[in-house]
Design a protein around this motif. Structure first.
Motif, PDB file in Angstrom:
ATOM      1  N   ASN A   1       0.809  -1.215   0.000  1.00  9.65           N
ATOM      2  CA  ASN A   1       0.000   0.000   0.000  1.00  9.65           C
ATOM      3  C   ASN A   1       0.843   1.265   0.000  1.00  9.65           C
ATOM      4  OD1 ASN A   1      -2.020  -1.846   0.210  1.00  9.65           O
ATOM      5  ND2 ASN A   1      -2.815  -1.131   2.141  1.00  9.65           N
ATOM      6  N   HIS A   2       0.411   2.223  -0.819  1.00  4.66           N
ATOM      7  CA  HIS A   2       1.046   3.531  -0.861  1.00  4.66           C
ATOM      8  C   HIS A   2       1.104   4.103   0.554  1.00  4.66           C
ATOM      9  CE1 HIS A   2       1.058   7.969  -1.547  1.00  4.66           C
ATOM     10  NE2 HIS A   2       2.082   7.585  -2.293  1.00  4.66           N
ATOM     11  N   THR A   3       2.247   4.672   0.934  1.00  8.81           N
ATOM     12  CA  THR A   3       2.457   5.154   2.301  1.00  8.81           C
ATOM     13  C   THR A   3       3.075   6.540   2.283  1.00  8.81           C
ATOM     14  OG1 THR A   3       2.773   2.889   3.076  1.00  8.81           O
ATOM     15  CG2 THR A   3       3.627   4.646   4.485  1.00  8.81           C
ATOM     16  N   ILE A   4       2.528   7.420   3.113  1.00  6.12           N
ATOM     17  CA  ILE A   4       3.073   8.759   3.298  1.00  6.12           C
ATOM     18  C   ILE A   4       3.569   8.850   4.738  1.00  6.12           C
ATOM     19  CG2 ILE A   4       2.588  11.236   3.290  1.00  6.12           C
ATOM     20  CD1 ILE A   4       0.242  10.551   1.315  1.00  6.12           C
TER      21      ILE A   4
ATOM     22  N   MET B   1       2.172   7.961   9.921  1.00  7.16           N
ATOM     23  CA  MET B   1       2.077   7.425   8.566  1.00  7.16           C
ATOM     24  C   MET B   1       0.627   7.450   8.132  1.00  7.16           C
ATOM     25  SD  MET B   1       4.406   4.025   8.472  1.00  7.16           S
ATOM     26  CE  MET B   1       6.121   4.143   8.017  1.00  7.16           C
ATOM     27  N   LEU B   2       0.434   7.670   6.860  1.00  3.35           N
ATOM     28  CA  LEU B   2      -0.861   7.509   6.225  1.00  3.35           C
ATOM     29  C   LEU B   2      -0.702   6.366   5.226  1.00  3.35           C
ATOM     30  CD1 LEU B   2      -1.680  11.257   5.540  1.00  3.35           C
ATOM     31  CD2 LEU B   2      -2.560   9.823   7.394  1.00  3.35           C
ATOM     32  N   ILE B   3      -1.471   5.303   5.411  1.00  5.18           N
ATOM     33  CA  ILE B   3      -1.325   4.102   4.591  1.00  5.18           C
ATOM     34  C   ILE B   3      -2.618   3.886   3.812  1.00  5.18           C
ATOM     35  CG2 ILE B   3      -0.824   1.637   4.624  1.00  5.18           C
ATOM     36  CD1 ILE B   3       0.357   2.427   7.545  1.00  5.18           C
ATOM     37  N   TYR B   4      -2.467   3.793   2.511  1.00  4.31           N
ATOM     38  CA  TYR B   4      -3.632   3.669   1.634  1.00  4.31           C
ATOM     39  C   TYR B   4      -4.320   2.323   1.814  1.00  4.31           C
ATOM     40  CZ  TYR B   4      -6.611   3.921  -2.439  1.00  4.31           C
ATOM     41  OH  TYR B   4      -7.703   3.949  -3.265  1.00  4.31           O
ATOM     42  N   ASN B   5      -5.637   2.374   1.963  1.00  2.08           N
ATOM     43  CA  ASN B   5      -6.465   1.179   2.040  1.00  2.08           C
ATOM     44  C   ASN B   5      -7.317   1.147   0.773  1.00  2.08           C
ATOM     45  OD1 ASN B   5      -8.676  -0.581   2.471  1.00  2.08           O
ATOM     46  ND2 ASN B   5      -8.451  -0.370   4.684  1.00  2.08           N
TER      47      ASN B   5
ATOM     48  N   SER C   1      -9.208   5.108   1.011  1.00  2.00           N
ATOM     49  CA  SER C   1      -8.837   6.190   1.925  1.00  2.00           C
ATOM     50  C   SER C   1      -7.512   5.839   2.596  1.00  2.00           C
ATOM     51  CB  SER C   1      -9.924   6.398   2.985  1.00  2.00           C
ATOM     52  OG  SER C   1     -10.057   5.234   3.775  1.00  2.00           O
ATOM     53  N   TYR C   2      -6.947   6.811   3.278  1.00  5.90           N
ATOM     54  CA  TYR C   2      -5.690   6.604   3.994  1.00  5.90           C
ATOM     55  C   TYR C   2      -5.973   6.377   5.473  1.00  5.90           C
ATOM     56  CZ  TYR C   2      -2.886   7.806  -0.036  1.00  5.90           C
ATOM     57  OH  TYR C   2      -2.289   7.797  -1.271  1.00  5.90           O
TER      58      TYR C   2
END
Length: 104
Positions: A5-8, A72-76, A81-82
């Motif tokens: 998953n995309h992670t910020i 962290m914001l992890i895409y679900n 959503s993050y």
């Protein structure tokens, strides 16, 4: 949470709001590596003459704890959503990630 998953990664180094920054990663694993890289960069900055710097996971935990903010914001993909995650969750993920690396 899937590893792909995309992670910020959101970091605030000090109380100064201008110390806020973010890093963008394609996967959660890359995001966890990014957190470790932040600490390793700080170690290199503080120890410029040392070629090989070793650290314990407890040292990394102390560094994470002293940051004003780390999340962290992890895409679900299911909810599109993050999902926000804080320091304690990140420390658990870092530990598991380093443990897997050591076992290889």
């Amino acid at each position: 949470m899937a590893q792909s998953n995309h992670t910020i990664v959101l970091v605030q180094y000090t109380e100064n709001p201008n110390s806020r920054t973010y890093m963008d990663f394609e996967t959660l694993v890359q995001g966890i590596d990014g957190v470790c890289a932040i600490y390793e960069s700080e170690l290199k900055r503080c120890n410029p003459g040392v070629r090989n710097i070793q650290y314990d996971v407890s040292d990394l935990y102390k560094y994470i704890d002293q940051l004003t903010d780390l999340s962290m914001l992890i895409y679900n993909g299911q909810t599109t959503s993050y999902v926000p995650r804080g320091k304690d969750w990140i420390k658990t993920q870092v530990f598991n990630h380093l443990k897997r690396q050591a076992a290889q």
